[in-house]
Design an enzyme around this catalytic site. Structure first.
Site, PDB file in Angstrom:
ATOM      1  N   SER A  57       0.822  -1.152  -0.078  1.00 36.21           N
ATOM      2  CA  SER A  57       0.133   0.118  -0.061  1.00 36.21           C
ATOM      3  C   SER A  57       0.984   1.420   0.061  1.00 36.21           C
ATOM      4  O   SER A  57       2.115   1.169   0.233  1.00 36.21           O
ATOM      5  CB  SER A  57      -0.868  -0.036   1.161  1.00 36.21           C
ATOM      6  OG  SER A  57      -0.193   0.167   2.306  1.00 36.21           O
ATOM      7  N   ASP A  96      -1.200  -2.004  -3.948  1.00 42.59           N
ATOM      8  CA  ASP A  96      -2.711  -1.743  -3.217  1.00 42.59           C
ATOM      9  C   ASP A  96      -2.954  -0.130  -3.426  1.00 42.59           C
ATOM     10  O   ASP A  96      -2.163   0.575  -2.898  1.00 42.59           O
ATOM     11  CB  ASP A  96      -2.412  -2.207  -2.062  1.00 42.59           C
ATOM     12  CG  ASP A  96      -3.948  -2.392  -1.359  1.00 42.59           C
ATOM     13  OD1 ASP A  96      -4.683  -2.595  -2.060  1.00 42.59           O
ATOM     14  OD2 ASP A  96      -3.975  -2.486  -0.067  1.00 42.59           O
ATOM     15  N   HIS A 192     -12.485  -0.713   4.948  1.00 37.07           N
ATOM     16  CA  HIS A 192     -11.357  -0.837   5.594  1.00 37.07           C
ATOM     17  C   HIS A 192     -11.158  -0.801   7.177  1.00 37.07           C
ATOM     18  O   HIS A 192     -12.109  -0.071   7.676  1.00 37.07           O
ATOM     19  CB  HIS A 192     -10.215   0.076   5.045  1.00 37.07           C
ATOM     20  CG  HIS A 192     -10.008  -0.381   3.382  1.00 37.07           C
ATOM     21  ND1 HIS A 192     -10.568   0.474   2.357  1.00 37.07           N
ATOM     22  CD2 HIS A 192      -9.236  -1.166   2.834  1.00 37.07           C
ATOM     23  CE1 HIS A 192     -10.230   0.118   1.227  1.00 37.07           C
ATOM     24  NE2 HIS A 192      -9.367  -0.913   1.551  1.00 37.07           N
ATOM     25  N   SER A 228     -11.381  -7.865   6.373  1.00 41.44           N
ATOM     26  CA  SER A 228     -10.960  -8.700   7.457  1.00 41.44           C
ATOM     27  C   SER A 228     -12.189  -9.050   8.347  1.00 41.44           C
ATOM     28  O   SER A 228     -13.318  -8.448   8.268  1.00 41.44           O
ATOM     29  CB  SER A 228     -10.031  -7.764   8.234  1.00 41.44           C
ATOM     30  OG  SER A 228      -8.765  -7.705   7.885  1.00 41.44           O
ATOM     31  N   SER A 271      -5.964  -5.850   8.110  1.00 42.74           N
ATOM     32  CA  SER A 271      -6.321  -5.618   9.358  1.00 42.74           C
ATOM     33  C   SER A 271      -6.128  -6.779  10.330  1.00 42.74           C
ATOM     34  O   SER A 271      -5.779  -6.825  11.502  1.00 42.74           O
ATOM     35  CB  SER A 271      -7.851  -4.837   9.806  1.00 42.74           C
ATOM     36  OG  SER A 271      -7.889  -3.652   8.924  1.00 42.74           O
TER      37      SER A 271
HETATM   38  P1  13P Z   1      -8.805  -4.944   5.721  1.00 41.32           P
HETATM   39  O1  13P Z   1      -8.626  -3.590   6.573  1.00 41.32           O
HETATM   40  O2  13P Z   1     -10.291  -5.410   5.995  1.00 41.32           O
HETATM   41  O3  13P Z   1      -7.930  -5.821   6.348  1.00 41.32           O
HETATM   42  O4  13P Z   1      -8.714  -4.556   4.056  1.00 41.32           O
HETATM   43  C1  13P Z   1      -7.681  -4.565   3.404  1.00 41.32           C
HETATM   44  C2  13P Z   1      -7.682  -3.977   2.225  1.00 41.32           C
HETATM   45  O5  13P Z   1      -8.857  -3.961   1.635  1.00 41.32           O
HETATM   46  C3  13P Z   1      -6.475  -3.730   1.549  1.00 41.32           C
HETATM   47  O6  13P Z   1      -6.545  -3.107   0.368  1.00 41.32           O
HETATM   48  O1  G3H Z   2      -6.258  -0.374   2.022  1.00 43.38           O
HETATM   49  C1  G3H Z   2      -5.899  -0.276   3.179  1.00 43.38           C
HETATM   50  C2  G3H Z   2      -4.718  -1.545   3.457  1.00 43.38           C
HETATM   51  O2  G3H Z   2      -5.263  -1.880   4.545  1.00 43.38           O
HETATM   52  C3  G3H Z   2      -3.554  -0.594   3.740  1.00 43.38           C
HETATM   53  O3  G3H Z   2      -3.470   0.153   4.714  1.00 43.38           O
HETATM   54  O4  G3H Z   2      -2.195   2.549   3.782  1.00 43.38           O
HETATM   55  O5  G3H Z   2      -2.328   1.958   6.278  1.00 43.38           O
HETATM   56  O6  G3H Z   2      -1.061   0.517   4.807  1.00 43.38           O
HETATM   57  P1  G3H Z   2      -1.970   1.145   4.942  1.00 43.38           P
HETATM   58 ZN    ZN Z   3      -8.114  -2.053   0.162  1.00 43.44          ZN
END
Ligand code: 13P
Ligand code: G3H
Ligand code: ZN
Length: 325
Positions: A57, A96, A192, A228, A271
């Site tokens: 990400s 991501d 998220h 999650s 998560s």
């Molecule tokens: P969660 O926060 O539900 O784990 O989702 C992660 C996600 O969509 C990363 O792109």
């Molecule tokens: O899309 C959300 C993912 O959980 C990544 O989160 O940007 O805090 O790494 P982050």
């Molecule tokens: Zn996402």
């Protein structure tokens, strides 16, 4: 210097998604930011013989540096081969929530095999045009592209949305046709983070919208973000050892299993991994206050993470045993 993912032993998502849609399972897309997370993902997927998408990400890039993360993914390929005694599981390195064309280009040039361009916060035509531009560039490098239609509630791309804007089934066919994307992320009530529903609210996602979307683009690979499950035993453990996570609620495993049986072929989970690590680290630091060797708390955290991912592959996504389909 430009690096192609092919020279690193990574794969794009074309074959993975084709087999997943046909086989009625979803490929796990697990986020990683550090070595222990990457080790746990690779160990879990090698032990369950599952293909895997390693996700990076914007937050991860800021935290750990894109180049280091790419080298870690390169190491993951070697490591998986070692664990599999020469028989290595397929691994995709995926961006991501990419938010600009330039970021997608930089990832393709540095060895990513798949990118997401998330234009979902833009008006429809702008999202389609941006996505198309990324697809044209990425496909010229054999890199696959995920687009998104609809907005998830919560924080996405550092933009906060109070409410879900569900994906409109009447838009998906046009979007997929116009952009040429390889997969489509949709909004059907997932979000998220660890607080996906308010206490007392019906904790359900809109599988009816998913089925409506599938009718419009039969067999086309669908992606679920924000998936999650926020296991309550982890929440309780965090609270028991000094944390404060009351009211954290996730997506039911039964609903995810149901979705994975359909054209949903990629399920994003971050998560839950954070919860598993936090619970394990809290337990060590709370019960052994004199402990100060990071390996003594990161080790158990990595083990807990591995067990969580194995459970997901076997019981939720159904990807276990499909590495060599
Ligand atoms: P969660 O926060 O539900 O784990 O989702 C992660 C996600 O969509 C990363 O792109
Ligand atoms: O899309 C959300 C993912 O959980 C990544 O989160 O940007 O805090 O790494 P982050
Ligand atoms: Zn996402």
């Amino acid at each position: 210097m430009e690096v192609s993912y092919k020279s690193l032993g990574l794969v794009n998502t074309i074959d993975l998604f084709r087999k997943a849609v046909k086989g009625g399972y979803a490929i796990p897309a697990y986020n990683f930011n550090n070595m222990e997370q990457m080790q746990a993902i690779v160990q879990a997927c090698a032990e369950t013989s599952s293909p895997v998408i390693l996700q990076v990400s914007s937050g991860a890039r800021k935290y750990a540096n894109q180049t280091l993360l790419r080298y870690m993914a390169q190491g993951a390929v070697e490591y998986a081969k070692e664990l599999g005694k020469g028989k290595n599981i397929p691994i995709t390195l995926h961006l991501d929530h990419g938010d600009t064309f330039e970021l997608c280009v930089s990832c393709v040039e540095s060895g990513f095999s798949s990118v997401m361009i998330d234009g979902s916060h833009h008006p429809y035509e702008e999202n389609a045009a941006l996505t198309r531009r990324v697809v044209e560039y990425a496909h010229a490098h054999d890199v696959t592209v995920e687009g998104e239609l609809g907005v998830l509630a919560g924080v996405e791309d550092e933009v906060k949305a109070e409410r879900h804007t569900y994906t409109r089934p009447d838009e998906v066919e046009d979007f997929v046709g116009k952009t040429g994307v390889d997969s489509l992320a949709i909004s059907i009530g997932t979000s998220h983070g660890a607080y996906k529903f308010k206490p007392g609210q019906k904790a359900e996602i809109r599988l009816d919208i998913l089925h409506e979307i599938e009718k419009r683009i039969p067999g086309f690979p669908i992606v679920l973000h924000g998936s999650s499950s926020v296991p309550q035993d982890l929440v309780k453990k965090i609270d028991k050892f000094g944390g404060k996570m009351a009211d954290a609620i996730g997506i039911s495993e039964a609903q995810l299993r149901e979705a994975a049986k359909s054209a949903v072929c990629k399920i994003n989970i971050d998560s839950d991994g954070r919860l598993a690590m936090t619970a394990a680290i809290r337990e060590v630091l709370y019960t052994q206050p004199g402990e100060f060797d990071p390996r003594k708390y990161l080790g158990p955290a990595r083990e807990a993470l591995k067990e969580l991912y194995k459970h997901k592959n076997v019981n939720v996504l159904g990807s276990a045993g499909h590495a060599f389909d």
